[in-house]
Design a protein around this motif. Structure first.
Motif, mmCIF file in Angstrom:
data_model
loop_
_atom_site.group_PDB
_atom_site.id
_atom_site.type_symbol
_atom_site.label_atom_id
_atom_site.label_comp_id
_atom_site.label_asym_id
_atom_site.label_seq_id
_atom_site.Cartn_x
_atom_site.Cartn_y
_atom_site.Cartn_z
ATOM 1 N N LEU A 145 16.559 -7.017 11.434
ATOM 2 C CA LEU A 145 17.999 -6.744 11.362
ATOM 3 C C LEU A 145 18.851 -8.349 11.855
ATOM 4 O O LEU A 145 19.779 -8.256 11.400
ATOM 5 C CB LEU A 145 18.567 -5.710 12.049
ATOM 6 N N PRO A 149 21.297 -8.988 8.567
ATOM 7 C CA PRO A 149 21.848 -7.615 8.722
ATOM 8 C C PRO A 149 22.187 -7.083 7.634
ATOM 9 O O PRO A 149 22.535 -5.658 7.956
ATOM 10 C CB PRO A 149 23.275 -8.193 9.356
ATOM 11 N N PRO A 151 21.449 -6.017 3.058
ATOM 12 C CA PRO A 151 20.565 -6.684 1.927
ATOM 13 C C PRO A 151 21.412 -7.689 1.441
ATOM 14 O O PRO A 151 22.313 -7.951 1.211
ATOM 15 C CB PRO A 151 20.549 -5.301 0.952
ATOM 16 N N PRO A 246 16.517 -5.299 4.468
ATOM 17 C CA PRO A 246 16.004 -5.020 6.033
ATOM 18 C C PRO A 246 15.258 -3.887 5.969
ATOM 19 O O PRO A 246 14.649 -3.473 6.764
ATOM 20 C CB PRO A 246 17.120 -5.338 6.680
ATOM 21 N N THR B 165 28.978 3.813 13.934
ATOM 22 C CA THR B 165 28.811 3.418 12.435
ATOM 23 C C THR B 165 27.826 4.155 11.414
ATOM 24 O O THR B 165 27.772 5.499 11.912
ATOM 25 C CB THR B 165 28.073 1.993 12.652
ATOM 26 N N PRO B 168 22.528 1.545 9.936
ATOM 27 C CA PRO B 168 22.311 0.184 10.087
ATOM 28 C C PRO B 168 21.618 -0.713 9.002
ATOM 29 O O PRO B 168 20.466 0.255 8.801
ATOM 30 C CB PRO B 168 21.756 -0.105 11.603
ATOM 31 N N GLY B 169 22.003 -1.776 8.513
ATOM 32 C CA GLY B 169 20.959 -2.385 7.547
ATOM 33 C C GLY B 169 21.468 -2.057 6.011
ATOM 34 O O GLY B 169 21.011 -2.582 5.236
ATOM 35 N N THR B 170 22.416 -1.186 6.183
ATOM 36 C CA THR B 170 22.991 -0.856 4.796
ATOM 37 C C THR B 170 24.282 -1.809 4.432
ATOM 38 O O THR B 170 24.892 -2.103 5.504
ATOM 39 C CB THR B 170 23.235 0.564 4.391
ATOM 40 N N SER B 171 24.464 -2.001 3.200
ATOM 41 C CA SER B 171 25.636 -2.864 3.007
ATOM 42 C C SER B 171 26.776 -2.204 2.895
ATOM 43 O O SER B 171 27.964 -2.604 3.490
ATOM 44 C CB SER B 171 25.490 -3.588 1.390
ATOM 45 N N GLU B 174 27.347 -2.133 6.663
ATOM 46 C CA GLU B 174 27.929 -3.498 7.205
ATOM 47 C C GLU B 174 29.452 -3.870 6.615
ATOM 48 O O GLU B 174 30.028 -4.428 7.566
ATOM 49 C CB GLU B 174 27.061 -4.378 6.573
ATOM 50 N N ARG B 178 32.170 -4.420 9.566
ATOM 51 C CA ARG B 178 32.969 -5.667 9.565
ATOM 52 C C ARG B 178 34.135 -5.548 9.350
ATOM 53 O O ARG B 178 35.179 -6.310 10.209
ATOM 54 C CB ARG B 178 32.113 -6.476 8.651
ATOM 55 N N GLU B 195 29.636 1.759 21.031
ATOM 56 C CA GLU B 195 29.380 1.894 19.621
ATOM 57 C C GLU B 195 28.043 2.209 19.480
ATOM 58 O O GLU B 195 27.224 1.793 20.053
ATOM 59 C CB GLU B 195 29.405 0.382 18.970
#
Lengths: 676, 377
Positions: A145, A149, A151, A246, B165, B168-171, B174, B178, B195
């Protein structure tokens, strides 16, 4: 001497391995014919090339897993290494040829390095494989990660074509060549000292040591070789997808185990090989085509898959020496004996013998040295964790509130650790927990419908059904002689289908006020669940330490045959262990839905790995024969305290994963196995 | 060895008996229908099951039933399997493939291959980056930004915020996280104090919030930004003895439980019980709407019939606040078109059920579609 013993083993091995491999290929061919029977037109080159490429990643990763399993271990980090390599290649590989070749080799290097880390932890530091690789899994997930962070990234088209294109157009797809190369590498390796050493330590570490096999070197190299295979799998998945993700390797983990078992490799080590694993991996993949070809309704797909898996492994175990055959024979003998036609077996009858205690008892410390040695580390780590929490949050935390939360949140793991612990003590594992928890929660809520009166009969009914599910697991293991991983994984799929069908995809109903009060209300300062947690620890400790049942669990885990000869009812003990696990899973499901107020699909998914981690961190030997509930309880509370500390922090997720891995490592560092 | 092979075959035959169920396209389809295949992800969660129900209802609607032959397949959480599945669907002669993409990038190669063979590929909810695929989804960054801005406004630019959230690690996660953090960063007096990954699940939200509350009390939290979990957060505050008018503002998911809590206290809602009841909870409710798959199916048919469709359909972000929330009586599409957006607890017994099911593009499907795969008459 040192040469003669492994050579002897190898020759007998070759036969066993060949039988398992043949069965795996048989399953693969049958699945293939089934799919072909339903599709129109002849088999095209494209179809062949798709299948070859589709299964290659799993096949490569499962080959690595096979090597570790042959050495007598488990590798939970397989999927994490694949993800790490994928993320590395997708972010770093440049368009020029040198970079593509360099990073292609780099993939193998990353895999070997990760394998080397596992190998060092297992062979040098002598940690239990399952917990060492669990820790590296978390650490590698975190690193992945950090590197990527989300894909993205891109793999140059030449690299993609080299691995997934055509080796000879319209004749030979490149993935076939990749797999063939991997298989050749394996066949060469298993003839070398390293290969023989891996088989030797896996089949009998003590004998291997006595025969002069360098055990540690063999163990270490098993993990490095496995890492190389994972690296190759990572490179292949990068080519296959042309990009990085990831999370790409995460679902691979359970499938590698299934492929290994389907391929005829014995869990526990020493027997089997990678060729069967390749067939197993492709058989798993063809299941996707099978479900499509027969248009299996979505809710039934997990049930069909589970049934095919169990059938396939059952087919492989139907030989003359199989447990099922033995059971049938034993039943026949019993029947004849009851008719007075067969001689009685000379097996001591179960009974209590009273041995006089020695006059002078050794000191308490001496008597309980083992107890302390295996159970204390988890509690010491828990105390440290509480100190860190107090230091981090200072006076802003009320001590009583914190302890209450710790006990309530830890209760789920405390309950699950009892069942999982009993299964592990017999040398097994219960992988049916996730959907046993969910199915119990869904069923309980839909029966209770928020009504306390209904809860009075619905909750016991659900607990009873959970126990029944566990009994089925135990019967599959004890009577059919199937590996616990296969039986419980199959059960998990069946329960998933059942929960989906029962709820129609939307769980209805909610927990009763009584169930909610139990988890979130107050009684004498704490939630009732917190008091229950304390009582549960006491009762479970008694059950797993002071009863006949507990001694039988340990006896079976230390060696089923020896236990059987010592008049331990092996089958009944196994059934008892999994029944207890089913009961605990159902209880956790009911508690969890009381905690959340309702049940939701997938709510048990988060608890499988922690339940295993809690058991092992608590000093239980994953291969069975050693375990104490006090340690498991310490492990469960330690993991809960750690996640509470991390949840309240602002650390990035990647760093949390790495910390979790390091803490698990630190906690088990004290549990090193001093035996060779 | 011969003995063993016989065992293998006999076991395989018994497996065959198990596997035979339903017919394949080859036998079932009359010549005129479009073969459309759905590759969905992990079926074991509320959102996926609801989306699948709506897609099935769309395919069963009288306007579609004689045009579409739908096959639904589950790929689980595994991109590898989805790749294999899409390949098999192309091989099986699908005209169009509707897909919930497990990864935005991993499917690119196989989608490109499908496009080369003139198979239409439409992704719903998640996005795929392969240019030849069609996408139907909301703007995830907008979702993160709009909800964070609402929360800042509610807090008047000052206070402590807890964030949960997604995965983690998925678009998707993210992009939302963000965007929200960028908004919070613009206000120096907004402090994010904790968090944790909420995994888009009410059950996980419950455990994560409980962990956070072991070290932070409600008194020290001013607002919540949770991708999924506001319903649970409000429930926990009530259980902790707080009054409904003390509830912290919460920016989060479009669950029906959350929508019902937003209704003015005293609103008559049949079947309301304990915290699944109107309490005027201060909320902004948004969602990745579960109708997106059904819409994807509909436009796939339009395209197959020769119509033109845009490469990317960005769905309007379904945002509901306390000012706009309104209870539906029956939940027909017509009724929702007039502006209702929450459902009676007596009809939707699962508070975690996703309520953003209305689109003006899909008059074929209403509440019964999402609950039971029944299209509107």
């Amino acid at each position: 001497m040192s040469a003669a013993v492994p050579a002897l083993r190898r020759s007998s091995l070759r036969l066993d391995g060949a039988a398992g491999t043949l069965v795996a290929f048989g399953v693969l061919i049958v699945l293939f014919l089934l799919v072909r029977a339903k599709s129109s037109g002849p088999l095209s080159y494209f179809e062949l090339s798709f299948i070859a490429s589709g299964g290659a990643t799993l096949a490569l990763a499962a080959m690595g897993q096979t090597v570790v399993v042959l050495s007598g271990g488990f590798d939970l980090s397989a999927g994490a290494v694949v993800s790490l390599v994928n993320a590395g290649l997708a972010t770093r590989m440049g368009p020029d040829l040198a970079s593509q070749v360099g990073w292609g080799l780099g993939a193998l290097a990353i895999g070997a390095a990760a394998g080397g880390l596992n190998g060092a932890l297992v062979a040098v530091a002598r940690l239990q494989p399952i917990v060492a690789t669990l820790a590296t899994m978390f650490i590698l997930q975190g690193l992945t990660l950090l590197a990527m962070p989300r894909p993205g990234g891109a793999i140059p088209p030449e690299f993609v074509a080299a691995l997934t294109g055509d080796a000879v157009p319209d004749l030979l797809p490149a993935p076939v060549l990749v797999i063939a190369a991997a298989v050749c590498a394996w066949l060469l390796l298993r003839r070398t000292r390293v290969g023989v050493g891996i088989y030797a330590v896996g089949s009998d570490p003590a004998a291997a040591y006595a025969a002069g096999v360098p055990s540690r070197a063999a163990l270490f190299s098993a993990y490095v070789v496995a890492g190389l295979f994972y690296g190759a799998a990572g490179a292949f998945v990068s080519a296959q997808t042309g990009s990085g993700d990831p999370l790409v390797g995460r679902p691979l983990l359970l499938q590698t185990f299934t492929a290994v078992v389907l391929g005829g490799t014995l869990l526990g080590g020493g027997r089997g090989g990678c060729v069967g694993t390749v067939a197993g991996a492709y058989a798993l993949l063809l299941m996707v085509n099978l479900l499509l070809a027969f248009n299996v309704p979505a809710y039934y797909s997990s049930i069909v898959e589970a049934a095919v898996l169990v059938c396939a492994v059952l087919a492989g175990s139907l030989g003359a020496g199989s447990v099922l055959q033995r059971q049938l024979r034993a039943a026949t003998i019993r029947l004849r004996r009851s008719q007075g036609m067969a001689p009685t077996l000379h097996r001591p009858r179960s009974g209590r013998s009273t041995t006089a205690l020695p006059a002078e008892q050794p000191s308490w410390l001496k008597r309980n040295r083992d107890l302390l040695r295996w159970n204390a580390p988890a509690w010491i780590a828990l105390a440290l964790m509480l100190a860190v929490t107090a230091f981090t949050y200072g006076s802003s935390v009320s001590g009583l509130d914190y302890v209450n939360s710790l006990l309530v949140l830890g209760l789920f793991l405390l309950v699950l650790a009892l069942g999982q612990g009993a299964a592990v003590m017999t040398g097994g594992l219960d992988l049916s927990l996730p959907w046993a928890i969910t199915a119990a929660g869904v069923l309980a809520c839909s029966l209770v419908q928020g009504n306390d009166a209904a809860g009075l009969w619905a909750v016991p009914l659900v607990l009873l059904l959970g126990t029944g599910v566990g009994v089925l697991n135990g019967l599959g293991i004890a009577l059919l002689g199937l590996p616990p991983i296969v039986v419980t994984l199959g059960m998990n799929g069946m329960l998933q289908g059942a929960a989906l069908l029962w709820s129609g995809g939307t769980p209805a109903g909610f927990a009763s006020p009584g169930m909610r009060w139990f988890m979130t209300g107050r009684l004498l300062g704490f939630a009732p669940a917190a008091w229950f947690a304390l009582a549960f620890i006491a009762a479970a400790t008694f059950l797993l330490a002071r009863t006949v049942f507990s001694r039988r669990l340990l006896a079976v885990g230390n060696g089923a045959l020896a236990a059987w000869l010592s008049a331990v009812p092996v089958g009944a003990t196994l059934v008892g262990a999994y029944a207890l696990s089913g009961l605990c899973a159902a209880l956790a499901g009911v508690l969890l839905s009381g905690f959340s107020g309702q049940a939701s699909l997938g709510m048990g998914d988060e608890y499988l790995l922690p339940s295993i981690a809690a058991v092992v961190v608590g000093g239980t030997l994953i291969t069975g024969g050693r375990g104490h509930y006090l340690g498991m309880a310490g492990g469960a509370l330690l993991l809960t305290a750690l996640s509470m500390l991390l949840s309240g922090s602002m650390l990035p997720n990647a760093v949390r994963d790495i910390l979790l891995g390091l803490v698990v490592l630190a906690a088990v560092a004290a549990l090193r196995d001093k035996r060779v | 060895m011969r003995l063993r092979l016989r065992h293998v075959l006999s076991a395989a035959l018994s497996c065959l008996a198990l596997a035979v169920s339903g017919g394949a396209w080859a036998q079932a389809a009359p010549p005129k229908k479009f073969k459309i295949a759905l590759s969905m992800s992990y079926i074991g969660n509320d959102w996926q099951a609801e989306a699948a129900n709506m897609i099935k209802a769309m395919a069963a609607h009288p306007s579609m039933a004689n045009k579409v032959d739908l096959q639904v397949q589950v790929a689980g959480p595994d991109a590898q399997r989805q790749i294999q599945q899409i390949n098999a669907m192309v091989q099986g002669g699908a005209d169009a493939i509707v897909v919930f993409p497990i990864s935005p990038t991993a499917l690119n190669q196989v989608i490109r291959n499908a496009c080369k063979r003139n198979v239409l590929v439409i992704a719903y909810d998640g996005e795929v980056t392969e240019p030849c695929a069609y996408n139907v989804s909301i703007d995830q960054e907008e979702a993160g930004r709009v909800t964070a801005e609402w929360l800042v406004e509610k807090l008047k630019g000052r206070g402590s915020v807890v964030m949960l959230t997604g995965v983690p690690g998925t678009s998707v996660d993210e992009a939302r996280t963000r965007a929200a953090k960028q908004v919070f960063a613009r206000y120096p007096d907004i402090r994010v104090v904790a968090e944790a990954p909420g995994m888009w699940s009410q059950a996980v939200a419950r455990t994560e919030l409980s962990k956070i509350l072991a070290t932070q009390s409600w008194d020290r939290i001013d607002g919540l930004w949770l991708q999924v979990g506001c319903y649970t957060a409000n429930t926990m505050q009530i259980e902790a003895g707080r009054k409904p008018d003390q509830l912290r503002p919460c920016a989060g998911e479009g669950s029906n439980g959350g929508r019902v809590q937003m209704l003015a206290a005293g609103t008559a809602a049949a079947g309301a019980n304990s915290t699944y009841a109107p309490m005027a909870a201060p909320r902004i409710s948004y969602a990745s709407p579960p109708y997106s798959g059904a819409l994807a199916l509909k436009i796939a048919v339009r395209k197959l019939e020769g119509g033109e469709i845009p490469q990317r359909v960005t769905l309007p972000l379904p945002v509901v606040t306390n000012e706009t929330v309104r209870l539906c009586k029956e939940g027909t599409w017509k009724e929702m078109a007039d502006g209702c957006n929450a459902f009676m607890p007596s009809v939707v017994t699962n508070p975690g059920w996703f309520a953003s099911i209305f689109s003006k593009e899909t008059p074929e499907i209403g509440l019964q579609a999402a609950l039971a795969s029944q299209p509107e008459p």
